[in-house]
Design an enzyme around this catalytic site. Structure first.
Site, PDB file in Angstrom:
ATOM      1  NE  ARG A 112      -1.747  -2.152   3.030  1.00 44.55           N
ATOM      2  CZ  ARG A 112      -1.206  -3.542   2.210  1.00 44.55           C
ATOM      3  NH1 ARG A 112      -2.137  -4.269   1.652  1.00 44.55           N
ATOM      4  NH2 ARG A 112      -0.666  -4.093   2.547  1.00 44.55           N
ATOM      5  CB  THR A 113       3.788   2.678   2.668  1.00 45.26           C
ATOM      6  OG1 THR A 113       2.534   2.448   3.438  1.00 45.26           O
ATOM      7  CG2 THR A 113       3.848   3.943   2.437  1.00 45.26           C
ATOM      8  CE  LYS A 116      26.253  -3.895  -5.413  1.00 46.93           C
ATOM      9  NZ  LYS A 116      27.062  -3.366  -6.941  1.00 46.93           N
ATOM     10  NE  ARG A 166       7.353   0.933   4.936  1.00 49.79           N
ATOM     11  CZ  ARG A 166       6.113   0.468   5.226  1.00 49.79           C
ATOM     12  NH1 ARG A 166       5.538  -0.491   4.720  1.00 49.79           N
ATOM     13  NH2 ARG A 166       5.031   1.460   5.607  1.00 49.79           N
ATOM     14  CG  HIS A 210       3.945   4.478   8.538  1.00 49.29           C
ATOM     15  ND1 HIS A 210       3.616   4.962   7.592  1.00 49.29           N
ATOM     16  CD2 HIS A 210       3.633   3.268   8.515  1.00 49.29           C
ATOM     17  CE1 HIS A 210       3.246   4.599   6.199  1.00 49.29           C
ATOM     18  NE2 HIS A 210       3.791   3.167   6.862  1.00 49.29           N
TER      19      HIS A 210
END
Length: 361
Positions: free
Chosen positions: A51-52, A80, A101, A129
């Protein structure tokens, strides 16, 4: 240049502007269809999201812009060993704005410290959030016509639920808001959130049963028990079915009580509840795209300036070589080159990245 790392980064005037802009986007989408033409959004998602991430991408595309980025850490140079700071500086050369995120708390704050473009925190571990909070506020504003004078029940995982922490932080700034915290003791709100409520003298109660409080709620914010946040599967299995919202419990609620959920759900809301007109969690998804469109416009300087009001309390910040963050989810646990830094809040040192309290080493 502005970033959005936690809900307090926006004044109430600015949040009001975003909600009003969202209303206008819904009413007149054609006005906004080319406002970000030539602009690029980078989505840096170090952990899974549907969703986000798609909401951010859809928001930018509907504004006439374009999108670059990655959807997992394994498909980025993080695999890496590249640091968050280096990634932000590199991607800032390709994009005009970044949504990030990360599973480690404080990672977007690290990125904001060196990025040449605005950073939006799209979720950092169990911490914050803020764009989900804007989504929640936009939903409440649209359904009830207000975001004050509310009794808000928050149910499920209140300890690890970053959406809960951000929503409480945001709603604590409005008058007449009362919280009902519905969770087993093991999953109640963390200390820094409770401290916020106590300091601001905001009324709240902690309960373990859902049925008894249903009749008093204006909003019920359901959350899933998050398996990925638990150290042991045994503890998760013991708590995962603590609360399940069904039609019998909904019969106890007000006619204008709305159910929100940041999604994804597992089994905490019965699919039979989906038929109830008070089930607003899929409408929430739509409002999330709308308010992220407004936020992108604001951070890119494409909305009229609203003077931000300083609402964060003054706090002393200092480097402390005698202190170390005790939070295993903090970004400092994987990026050791970051200097340990703390704010002194009411006589207690809190990590500037994850807000966890720390003691003398």
């Amino acid at each position: 240049m502005r970033h959005l790392i936690d809900p307090m980064d926006l004044s109430l005037k600015e949040i009001g502007q975003l909600l009003q802009t969202g209303d206008d986007i819904i009413a007149h989408p054609e006005k906004y269809a080319q406002m970000c033409r030539g602009k690029k959004l980078a989505t840096l998602f170090y952990e899974p999201s549907t969703r986000t991430r798609l909401s951010f991408e859809a928001a930018m595309l509907e504004l006439g812009g374009s999108v670059v980025g990655f959807s997992s850490a394994n498909s980025s140079s993080a695999a890496k060993g590249e640091s968050v700071a280096d990634t932000a500086q590199v991607v800032g050369c390709f994009a005009d704005i970044i949504a990030m995120r990360h599973p480690k708390e404080g990672a977007p704050a690290v990125a904001a410290g060196c990025s040449p473009v605005p950073i939006i925190n799209a979720g950092d571990g169990g911490h914050q959030h803020p764009t989900q909070t804007l989504t929640d506020l936009m939903t409440i504003h649209s359904l009830l016509g207000r975001v004050d004078n509310l009794t808000v029940g928050l149910c499920g995982d209140l300890k690890f639920g970053r959406t809960v922490h951000s929503l409480i932080t945001a709603l604590s700034r409005y008058s007449g808001v009362r919280f009902v915290l519905i969770a087993p003791q093991e999953l109640q709100i963390p200390a820094y959130i409770q401290q916020l409520l106590d300091e601001k003298k905001i009324p709240y109660s902690k309960v373990q049963g859902l049925e008894a409080v249903m009749p008093e709620l204006d909003i019920l914010y359901m959350t899933r028990i998050q398996k990925e946040r638990f150290a042991s599967e045994e503890e998760y299995l013991r708590l995962k079915d603590s609360y399940i919202l069904d039609t019998e419990k909904m019969a106890l609620a007000k006619k204008e009580m709305y159910v929100l959920h940041p999604l994804p759900r597992v089994n905490e809301i019965s699919v039979q509840v989906d038929k109830d007109p008070r089930a607003a969690y899929f409408k929430q998804v739509f409002y999330g795209k709308i308010v992220r469109m407004a936020l992108i416009l604001k951070l890119l300087g494409l909305l009229e300036e609203v003077e931000p009001t300083a609402e964060k309390p003054a706090q002393r910040e200092e480097l402390c070589h005698s202190l170390t963050c005790q939070n295993p989810a903090c970004i400092t646990t994987i990026e050791q080159e970051l200097e340990q830094s703390f704010r002194l809040v009411n006589g207690e040192y809190r990590c500037i990245y994850c807000e966890a309290a720390s003691s003398k080493a």
